[in-house]
Motif scaffolding. Structure first.
Motif: not given
Length: 332
Positions: A129-144
């Protein structure tokens, strides 16, 4: 960054105002303690140590970090809740590396202070998974705080990571290509000459997807049969056994842990435990004919060898300028 992120590069990074991380997987315990103390002798700035959570002596390495007052512990694989708890009780910031949203959620639930998210563009072991797809997913999923990795090499990338909601960006290949990096000059020239299409992904090193520069060694591994692969694995295993002082049992155990016990052949088990020797041949000895060169795709975009201080200043300056321009374009 094994064999690359040593005391000289880490201390230079810390002095420049970024967070340098010692790559400890290729170090014995005494070597790790010596490296930590060398960094401390060079700078009072914070730095971290990267650990293999699945290593047989992970608990001893955690104790070493606590004893030496290291400020940050990062992990190449998800650490256990028990290891995270021990580090946090000692006041050490815990930053696991993840390649999927569910992994980020798991380690955050266990108490991780931040996560480093590496997309498929990153060097070494990587995902799809490309960073441009994975990064916003994780940002939205965690609170750290989330740190982006994979595909970053300048201030524009840092600005992009911040716009995605990340707290910062991590760079491996870009820091490998600095004056303080101890990688032999001839090897650095191979990286600088590489085009984006000269970076490939192979599973022939240890059975896992591994992003690296194309080379005769990689081509030979790709075309070799099972017997040749097994002989190469045994040879590298014996070399690593001599270097590390580990027993055959310990090396095979660590190899199985790296592969999580999934469909292992003997060759893959040995190579999983001893991939460091393939990296060492190139990154320490300069033997690109006998080693491999882990690399992010950004190698094809890098054309200079700045000092670490110059790199950090230029990256921050460019990111600041770009964000300022965007803010001006947005208007009041």
């Amino acid at each position: 960054m094994g064999w690359v992120a040593g005391p000289r590069l880490v201390s230079a990074t810390a002095r420049a105002g970024a967070l340098g991380i010692l790559a400890s997987a290729t170090m014995t315990l005494p070597q790790l303690r010596e490296a930590v103390r060398e960094v401390k002798s060079r700078t009072e700035a914070p730095f971290g140590v990267n650990l293999r959570a699945d290593a047989g002596d992970a608990g001893e390495r955690v104790r070493l970090l606590i004893e030496e007052g290291v400020r940050v512990a990062s992990f190449a694989l998800a650490p256990s809740q028990e290891l995270i708890g021990r580090l946090k009780d000692a006041g050490i910031v815990v930053i696991p590396s993840v390649g999927a949203v569910r992994h980020a959620q798991k380690v955050v639930a266990w108490g991780a202070d931040a996560v480093l998210v590496q997309g498929g563009e990153g060097g070494g072991h990587t995902g799809q998974v490309a960073t441009s797809v994975l990064l916003p997913q994780v940002v939205d999923a965690v609170g750290v705080p989330v740190i982006g990795a994979g595909g970053f090499y300048d201030g524009r990338g840092l600005a992009a990571a911040l716009c995605y909601g990340a707290a910062g960006a991590a760079m491996g290949t870009r820091f490998l290509l600095t004056k303080e990096s101890t990688v032999p000059d001839a090897v650095k020239e191979r990286y600088l000459a590489a085009r984006v299409t000269d970076v490939t992904v192979t599973t022939k090193v240890d059975g896992l997807p591994h992003r690296m520069l194309r080379s005769d060694m990689v081509a030979a591994m790709e075309s070799s049969g099972r017997i040749a692969s097994l002989l190469r694995a045994v040879r590298h295993a014996a070399a690593f056994k001599k270097h590390s002082g580990l027993s055959w049992t310990a090396m095979l155990r660590d190899g199985r842990a790296l592969r999580h016990g999934k469909g292992l052949t003997l060759s893959q088990t040995l190579l999983a435990a001893n991939t460091p020797m393939l990296l060492r041949a190139a990154m320490v000895e300069g033997r690109t004919d006998a080693g491999v060169m882990a690399s992010g795709q950004v190698a094809g975009l890098i054309a200079d060898l700045p000092t670490v201080a110059e790199l950090v200043a230029a990256t921050v300056g460019q990111a600041t300028a770009r964000l300022t321009e965007l803010a001006a374009q947005a208007g009041p």
